[in-house]
Design a protein around this motif. Structure first.
Motif, PDB file in Angstrom:
ATOM      1  N   PRO A   1      58.082  35.264   1.231  1.00 51.66           N
ATOM      2  CA  PRO A   1      58.088  35.603   2.651  1.00 51.66           C
ATOM      3  C   PRO A   1      57.456  36.978   2.881  1.00 51.66           C
ATOM      4  O   PRO A   1      57.431  37.817   1.989  1.00 51.66           O
ATOM      5  N   THR A   2      56.956  37.185   4.065  1.00 48.72           N
ATOM      6  CA  THR A   2      56.393  38.478   4.436  1.00 48.72           C
ATOM      7  C   THR A   2      57.122  39.017   5.662  1.00 48.72           C
ATOM      8  O   THR A   2      57.770  38.250   6.393  1.00 48.72           O
ATOM      9  N   GLY A   3      57.029  40.312   5.864  1.00 48.88           N
ATOM     10  CA  GLY A   3      57.655  40.914   7.036  1.00 48.88           C
ATOM     11  C   GLY A   3      59.152  40.862   7.055  1.00 48.88           C
ATOM     12  O   GLY A   3      59.770  40.820   8.112  1.00 48.88           O
TER      13      GLY A   3
ATOM     14  N   ILE B   1      63.186  30.217   4.109  1.00 43.67           N
ATOM     15  CA  ILE B   1      63.312  28.910   4.758  1.00 43.67           C
ATOM     16  C   ILE B   1      61.963  28.446   5.286  1.00 43.67           C
ATOM     17  O   ILE B   1      61.585  27.278   5.144  1.00 43.67           O
ATOM     18  N   THR B   2      61.208  29.357   5.882  1.00 45.02           N
ATOM     19  CA  THR B   2      59.908  28.973   6.427  1.00 45.02           C
ATOM     20  C   THR B   2      58.776  29.132   5.417  1.00 45.02           C
ATOM     21  O   THR B   2      57.867  28.306   5.358  1.00 45.02           O
ATOM     22  N   SER B   3      58.816  30.184   4.583  1.00 43.13           N
ATOM     23  CA  SER B   3      57.704  30.413   3.658  1.00 43.13           C
ATOM     24  C   SER B   3      57.720  29.463   2.465  1.00 43.13           C
ATOM     25  O   SER B   3      56.672  29.128   1.918  1.00 43.13           O
ATOM     26  N   ALA B   4      58.904  29.030   2.054  1.00 45.22           N
ATOM     27  CA  ALA B   4      59.004  28.136   0.896  1.00 45.22           C
ATOM     28  C   ALA B   4      59.077  26.672   1.283  1.00 45.22           C
ATOM     29  O   ALA B   4      58.658  25.803   0.518  1.00 45.22           O
ATOM     30  N   LEU B   5      59.616  26.400   2.467  1.00 40.65           N
ATOM     31  CA  LEU B   5      59.828  25.008   2.873  1.00 40.65           C
ATOM     32  C   LEU B   5      58.918  24.585   4.025  1.00 40.65           C
ATOM     33  O   LEU B   5      59.174  23.579   4.675  1.00 40.65           O
ATOM     34  N   GLY B   6      57.861  25.355   4.262  1.00 38.16           N
ATOM     35  CA  GLY B   6      56.928  24.994   5.317  1.00 38.16           C
ATOM     36  C   GLY B   6      55.977  23.896   4.891  1.00 38.16           C
ATOM     37  O   GLY B   6      56.119  23.293   3.829  1.00 38.16           O
TER      38      GLY B   6
ATOM     39  N   GLY C   1      82.550  23.842  -3.211  1.00 36.43           N
ATOM     40  CA  GLY C   1      82.151  22.960  -2.117  1.00 36.43           C
ATOM     41  C   GLY C   1      82.291  23.510  -0.719  1.00 36.43           C
ATOM     42  O   GLY C   1      82.383  22.753   0.241  1.00 36.43           O
ATOM     43  N   ARG C   2      82.287  24.838  -0.561  1.00 29.99           N
ATOM     44  CA  ARG C   2      82.463  25.424   0.773  1.00 29.99           C
ATOM     45  C   ARG C   2      81.139  25.430   1.537  1.00 29.99           C
ATOM     46  O   ARG C   2      80.278  26.256   1.323  1.00 29.99           O
ATOM     47  N   MET C   3      81.006  24.503   2.461  1.00 29.82           N
ATOM     48  CA  MET C   3      79.791  24.412   3.253  1.00 29.82           C
ATOM     49  C   MET C   3      79.660  25.596   4.220  1.00 29.82           C
ATOM     50  O   MET C   3      78.553  25.981   4.603  1.00 29.82           O
ATOM     51  N   GLU C   4      80.793  26.218   4.587  1.00 27.06           N
ATOM     52  CA  GLU C   4      80.751  27.356   5.519  1.00 27.06           C
ATOM     53  C   GLU C   4      79.916  28.501   4.965  1.00 27.06           C
ATOM     54  O   GLU C   4      79.330  29.274   5.717  1.00 27.06           O
ATOM     55  N   SER C   5      79.877  28.615   3.635  1.00 29.10           N
ATOM     56  CA  SER C   5      79.113  29.707   3.030  1.00 29.10           C
ATOM     57  C   SER C   5      77.614  29.559   3.281  1.00 29.10           C
ATOM     58  O   SER C   5      76.848  30.513   3.094  1.00 29.10           O
ATOM     59  N   LEU C   6      77.187  28.379   3.705  1.00 33.31           N
ATOM     60  CA  LEU C   6      75.773  28.131   3.960  1.00 33.31           C
ATOM     61  C   LEU C   6      75.449  28.054   5.451  1.00 33.31           C
ATOM     62  O   LEU C   6      74.384  27.572   5.826  1.00 33.31           O
ATOM     63  N   SER C   7      76.342  28.534   6.280  1.00 29.02           N
ATOM     64  CA  SER C   7      76.170  28.397   7.733  1.00 29.02           C
ATOM     65  C   SER C   7      74.888  29.069   8.239  1.00 29.02           C
ATOM     66  O   SER C   7      74.188  28.515   9.097  1.00 29.02           O
ATOM     67  N   LEU C   8      74.558  30.250   7.720  1.00 28.76           N
ATOM     68  CA  LEU C   8      73.346  30.940   8.181  1.00 28.76           C
ATOM     69  C   LEU C   8      72.085  30.243   7.679  1.00 28.76           C
ATOM     70  O   LEU C   8      71.068  30.194   8.378  1.00 28.76           O
ATOM     71  N   VAL C   9      72.138  29.705   6.475  1.00 32.11           N
ATOM     72  CA  VAL C   9      71.006  28.931   5.951  1.00 32.11           C
ATOM     73  C   VAL C   9      70.784  27.692   6.807  1.00 32.11           C
ATOM     74  O   VAL C   9      69.644  27.359   7.175  1.00 32.11           O
ATOM     75  N   ILE C  10      71.868  27.007   7.146  1.00 29.66           N
ATOM     76  CA  ILE C  10      71.773  25.804   7.978  1.00 29.66           C
ATOM     77  C   ILE C  10      71.234  26.151   9.365  1.00 29.66           C
ATOM     78  O   ILE C  10      70.368  25.447   9.906  1.00 29.66           O
ATOM     79  N   SER C  11      71.705  27.258   9.917  1.00 29.02           N
ATOM     80  CA  SER C  11      71.215  27.693  11.234  1.00 29.02           C
ATOM     81  C   SER C  11      69.725  28.008  11.187  1.00 29.02           C
ATOM     82  O   SER C  11      68.972  27.670  12.116  1.00 29.02           O
ATOM     83  N   ALA C  12      69.285  28.671  10.104  1.00 26.65           N
ATOM     84  CA  ALA C  12      67.863  29.002   9.963  1.00 26.65           C
ATOM     85  C   ALA C  12      67.018  27.746   9.848  1.00 26.65           C
ATOM     86  O   ALA C  12      65.911  27.660  10.398  1.00 26.65           O
ATOM     87  N   LEU C  13      67.512  26.761   9.127  1.00 22.95           N
ATOM     88  CA  LEU C  13      66.793  25.501   8.989  1.00 22.95           C
ATOM     89  C   LEU C  13      66.677  24.784  10.336  1.00 22.95           C
ATOM     90  O   LEU C  13      65.605  24.280  10.699  1.00 22.95           O
TER      91      LEU C  13
ATOM     92  N   VAL D   1      66.078  38.087   2.723  1.00 20.44           N
ATOM     93  CA  VAL D   1      64.998  37.516   1.921  1.00 20.44           C
ATOM     94  C   VAL D   1      65.187  36.011   1.778  1.00 20.44           C
ATOM     95  O   VAL D   1      64.243  35.226   1.926  1.00 20.44           O
ATOM     96  N   VAL D   2      66.405  35.597   1.505  1.00 28.20           N
ATOM     97  CA  VAL D   2      66.706  34.169   1.345  1.00 28.20           C
ATOM     98  C   VAL D   2      66.454  33.434   2.657  1.00 28.20           C
ATOM     99  O   VAL D   2      65.834  32.356   2.665  1.00 28.20           O
ATOM    100  N   LEU D   3      66.900  33.987   3.752  1.00 22.51           N
ATOM    101  CA  LEU D   3      66.714  33.325   5.050  1.00 22.51           C
ATOM    102  C   LEU D   3      65.240  33.240   5.422  1.00 22.51           C
ATOM    103  O   LEU D   3      64.805  32.259   6.035  1.00 22.51           O
TER     104      LEU D   3
END
Length: 257
Positions: free
Chosen positions: A251-253, A239-244, A52-64, A234-236
């Motif tokens: 994703p590209t580039g 965020i835009t290519s899969a959830l747009g 349950g560590r939400m901190e591990s998703l901090s970069l994903v949350i920031s990207a969103l 790739v995961v970050l």
């Protein structure tokens, strides 16, 4: 007299068959009566993994958030170690509350590791198929992981309910993967790493009917481990290519680390 009885019996059978057929059509029609619109981006629920560590998703949350999304962090019960069915029910409560707050018609879910299993349970068993637009899972052992199976045998005192359910032969895994792995409603996207030592065998992270992607498809030299997935470029980029608003896509580039 016998002719009348045969005629009556035939009529009854025809009506019974018709009722079954019509009933089947009605069920299908009801299920697809209000399909989830794929071009309307709503809020995003983020579900952490085991522990349950939400901190591990901090970069994903920031990207969103950088992509303009309304992000809701779903804190799991018992730090993500309790029954995943209860966690899925909790996700459903958070989802309904979020839709009431935002007045959005649907939402997306991003689940890391065990969080992706919880998201799938919610979709399949708790009505999530009617309000989820996209489900992105990151390093989720959708068919169980050998790591949990070993822990259950070698360290049973340190393998609570969720750990037991993550074993490949658990009742939860059998139930979850029976039938359609990606039921109609949302679109599913999975991303994993071929060097992830926690999710084994690596094929366990893929779903039939989903857009399945490994980090190494875009970054062949990547040695991304399980805990590094949520910061992988790739995961970050997903965020835009899969959830747009367009169809989920690779994703590209991507600038490989």
């Amino acid at each position: 007299m016998h002719s009348r009885r045969r005629t009556l019996l035939t009529a009854v059978l025809v009506m019974a068959v018709a009722a079954v057929v019509v009933g089947g059509v009605l069920v299908v029609a009801d299920r697809n009566k209000t399909p989830v619109a794929q071009d309307d981006r709503g809020p995003v629920l983020v579900v952490p993994g085991y522990g349950g560590r939400m901190e591990s998703l901090s970069l994903v949350i920031s990207a969103l958030k950088a992509d303009g999304r309304d992000v809701v962090e779903v804190a799991p019960k018992a730090q993500g170690t309790g029954d995943m069915r209860g966690q899925a029910a909790n996700l459903g409560r958070v989802a309904r509350k979020t839709l009431r707050r935002t007045h959005a018609p649907s939402l997306d879910v991003v689940g890391y590791s065990e969080g992706g299993i919880v998201a799938r349970l919610w979709v399949k068993k708790y009505g999530g198929d009617r309000i989820a637009r996209r489900v992105l899972t990151i390093g989720s052992p959708h068919h169980g992981t050998e790591l949990a199976a070993r822990a259950q045998v070698e360290h049973p005192d340190r393998c609570p309910k969720a750990c037991q359910q993550l074993a490949p032969d658990s009742d939860l895994m059998k139930d979850l993967n029976e039938g359609d792995e990606t039921p109609s409603g949302p679109r599913f996207i999975t991303v994993s790493s071929t060097t992830d030592a926690a999710v084994t065998p690596i094929g366990t992270a893929e779903l039939t009917g989903a857009l399945n992607l490994t980090v190494q498809e875009l970054c062949p030299d990547a040695l991304t481990q399980h805990t590094q997935l949520t910061s992988d470029p790739v995961v970050l980029a997903l965020i835009t290519s899969a959830l747009g608003s367009g169809p989920p896509a690779k994703p590209t580039g991507v600038t490989c680390a």
